[in-house]
Design an enzyme around this catalytic site. Structure first.
Site, mmCIF file in Angstrom:
data_model
loop_
_atom_site.group_PDB
_atom_site.id
_atom_site.type_symbol
_atom_site.label_atom_id
_atom_site.label_comp_id
_atom_site.label_asym_id
_atom_site.label_seq_id
_atom_site.Cartn_x
_atom_site.Cartn_y
_atom_site.Cartn_z
ATOM 1 N N MET A 1 6.249 4.392 -3.989
ATOM 2 C CA MET A 1 6.430 2.930 -3.930
ATOM 3 C C MET A 1 6.334 2.445 -5.363
ATOM 4 S SD MET A 1 4.111 2.276 -0.561
ATOM 5 C CE MET A 1 3.386 3.907 -0.673
ATOM 6 N N HIS B 1 5.559 9.708 -1.016
ATOM 7 C CA HIS B 1 6.206 8.402 -0.821
ATOM 8 C C HIS B 1 5.999 7.565 -2.085
ATOM 9 C CE1 HIS B 1 6.034 4.414 1.747
ATOM 10 N NE2 HIS B 1 7.057 4.438 0.912
ATOM 11 N N GLY C 1 -2.356 6.722 8.916
ATOM 12 C CA GLY C 1 -3.477 6.714 7.979
ATOM 13 C C GLY C 1 -4.742 6.236 8.636
ATOM 14 N N HIS D 1 0.879 13.105 3.949
ATOM 15 C CA HIS D 1 1.660 11.992 3.403
ATOM 16 C C HIS D 1 0.883 11.399 2.229
ATOM 17 C CE1 HIS D 1 4.624 8.747 3.610
ATOM 18 N NE2 HIS D 1 3.625 7.899 3.392
ATOM 19 N N SER E 1 -1.802 10.011 6.327
ATOM 20 C CA SER E 1 -1.722 9.477 4.968
ATOM 21 C C SER E 1 -3.095 9.588 4.321
ATOM 22 C CB SER E 1 -1.303 8.017 5.012
ATOM 23 O OG SER E 1 -1.554 7.427 3.749
ATOM 24 N N MET F 1 1.599 4.144 -5.418
ATOM 25 C CA MET F 1 1.876 2.707 -5.577
ATOM 26 C C MET F 1 1.654 2.301 -7.025
ATOM 27 S SD MET F 1 -0.167 1.272 -2.296
ATOM 28 C CE MET F 1 0.068 1.942 -0.665
ATOM 29 N N MET G 1 10.121 2.006 7.084
ATOM 30 C CA MET G 1 8.808 1.357 6.990
ATOM 31 C C MET G 1 8.619 0.465 8.220
ATOM 32 S SD MET G 1 7.308 2.528 4.339
ATOM 33 C CE MET G 1 5.816 1.573 4.620
ATOM 34 N N ASP H 1 6.406 4.876 9.174
ATOM 35 C CA ASP H 1 5.199 4.746 8.353
ATOM 36 C C ASP H 1 4.679 3.320 8.428
ATOM 37 O OD1 ASP H 1 3.232 4.920 6.417
ATOM 38 O OD2 ASP H 1 4.617 5.202 4.733
ATOM 39 N N GLY H 2 3.448 3.191 8.929
ATOM 40 C CA GLY H 2 2.790 1.894 8.963
ATOM 41 C C GLY H 2 2.452 1.459 10.375
ATOM 42 N N ASP I 1 0.795 8.542 -0.721
ATOM 43 C CA ASP I 1 1.331 7.235 -1.085
ATOM 44 C C ASP I 1 1.083 6.922 -2.554
ATOM 45 O OD1 ASP I 1 2.360 6.128 1.433
ATOM 46 O OD2 ASP I 1 0.289 6.357 2.126
HETATM 47 C C1 DX5 Z 1 1.754 1.722 3.375
HETATM 48 C C2 DX5 Z 1 1.787 3.217 3.212
HETATM 49 C C3 DX5 Z 1 1.354 3.949 4.410
HETATM 50 C C4 DX5 Z 1 -0.069 3.702 4.820
HETATM 51 C C5 DX5 Z 1 -0.084 3.779 6.304
HETATM 52 O O1 DX5 Z 1 2.307 1.153 2.254
HETATM 53 O O2 DX5 Z 1 3.090 3.643 2.884
HETATM 54 O O3 DX5 Z 1 1.616 5.337 4.292
HETATM 55 O O4 DX5 Z 1 -0.995 4.604 4.302
HETATM 56 O O5 DX5 Z 1 -1.310 3.366 6.751
HETATM 57 P P1 DX5 Z 1 -1.593 3.011 8.275
HETATM 58 O O6 DX5 Z 1 -1.277 4.208 9.087
HETATM 59 O O7 DX5 Z 1 -3.039 2.649 8.255
HETATM 60 O O8 DX5 Z 1 -0.705 1.834 8.625
HETATM 61 ZN ZN ZN Z 2 3.592 5.818 3.029
#
Ligand code: DX5
Ligand code: ZN
Length: 220
Positions: A67, A65, A197, A32, A7, A36, A136, A175-176, A34
Site C-alpha cells: 500500500m 501487499h 487479521g 499476508h 495478516s 503501508m 479490497m 482482504d478486510g 501489509d
Molecule cells: C488493511 C490491510 C489488511 C488488514 C486486514 O489495509 O490490507 O490486510 O490487516 O485486517 P482485518 O482482517 O482485521 O480487517
Molecule cells: Zn492487506
C-alpha cells in the site's frame, strides 16, 4: 482451493517470530504482509527489512501487499527480501503494467489490488499478466474494519472473467473484515484466498483458521 492468509498486521510486533511460527503451526496457508507508506494510505507499518527477517522463520508463502505510492520504486527490495507474491495497487501507479512486469521478470508471482472505489474494468488489461487479484473489502490502511458487502459483485465479476478468458490464470483474494460471518459470501462469490487479521488473532489461532476454512469450503 481455499487458502487462509492471516495478516501479521494484527500480530504482536515485539513477538513477531513467535507469532509467525505459531501461525504456521496453526495451519495458515500463507502469511499476508501489509506494507503501508503513510501516503497511499493514512498509516505506516514497516518495510522490506521485516520481510527479510520473516523469510528464514517460515516455509509459508509470503503474500506481500504494498500500500505504497509508486510501488515500482520498492519492488526490487521486496523481491530481494524473499517475497513469494507481490501485490501493487492499481491506483498507486501510472505504470501498472510495467510494475507487474518487473515482478514477473524476477520470477516472483505478481498481483494487482483494487480499492473499494475502483471497478474491475480498470484492471482488465493486466488480468492476463497477473497471478492474483486482490479485491479490497475495506478501505486500506487499518485492520479491524467492517466488511463492505458491495465488493462481492467485483469478486463474482472476476470469477466469471477468468472462466470466460482462457488467457487468464489468477487467484482471487479478499482482504478486510473477513471473519466467520463474512467469509462464506466471499467464497460463494468466487474468492480463493482469504486475508484475516483481527479475526484470526482474537482467539486460538488453530481454531480460528479451521473455522474460516470450513466456512469457506462449505459455502462453495
Ligand atoms: C488493511 C490491510 C489488511 C488488514 C486486514 O489495509 O490490507 O490486510 O490487516 O485486517 P482485518 O482482517 O482485521 O480487517
Ligand atoms: Zn492487506
Amino acid at each position: 482451493m481455499t487458502q487462509i492468509a492471516p495478516s501479521i498486521l494484527s500480530a504482536d510486533f515485539m513477538n513477531l517470530q513467535r507469532d509467525v511460527q505459531n501461525l504456521e503451526a496453526a495451519g495458515a496457508d500463507l502469511l499476508h504482509i501489509d506494507i503501508m507508506d503513510g501516503m497511499f494510505v493514512p498509516n505506516m507499518s514497516f518495510g522490506a527489512q521485516v520481510v527479510s527477517g520473516i523469510r528464514p522463520l517460515t516455509q509459508l508463502g509470503l503474500d506481500v501487499h504494498l500500500m505504497v505510492e509508486q510501488p515500482e520504486r520498492y519492488i526490487e527490495q521486496f523481491i530481494t527480501a524473499g517475497s513469494d507474491l507481490i501485490m501493487i495497487h492499481a491506483e498507486a501507479t501510472e505504470h501498472l503494467y510495467r510494475g507487474l512486469q518487473i515482478i514477473k521478470d524476477a520470477d516472483v508471482k505478481a498481483g494487482v489490488v483494487i480499492n473499494p472505489g475502483t471497478p474491475v474494468s480498470y484492471i482488465e488489461s493486466v488480468l492476463p499478466l497477473v497471478d492474483q487479484v486482490l479485491v479490497m473489502t475495506v478501505n486500506p490502511g487499518f485492520g479491524g474494519q467492517k466488511f463492505i458487502p458491495a465488493m462481492l459483485t467485483k469478486v463474482a465479476e472476476l470469477a466469471t472473467y477468468r472462466e470466460t478468458h482462457a488467457d487468464t490464470d489468477f487467484t482471487i483474494e479478499v482482504d478486510g473484515g473477513v471473519n466467520d460471518q463474512t467469509i462464506a459470501a466471499c467464497a460463494k462469490a468466487g474468492a480463493d484466498v482469504f486475508v484475516a487479521g483481527s479475526y484470526t488473532f482474537a482467539g486460538d489461532l488453530a481454531t480460528r483458521i479451521e473455522t474460516l476454512k470450513k466456512a469457506a469450503n462449505e459455502a462453495r
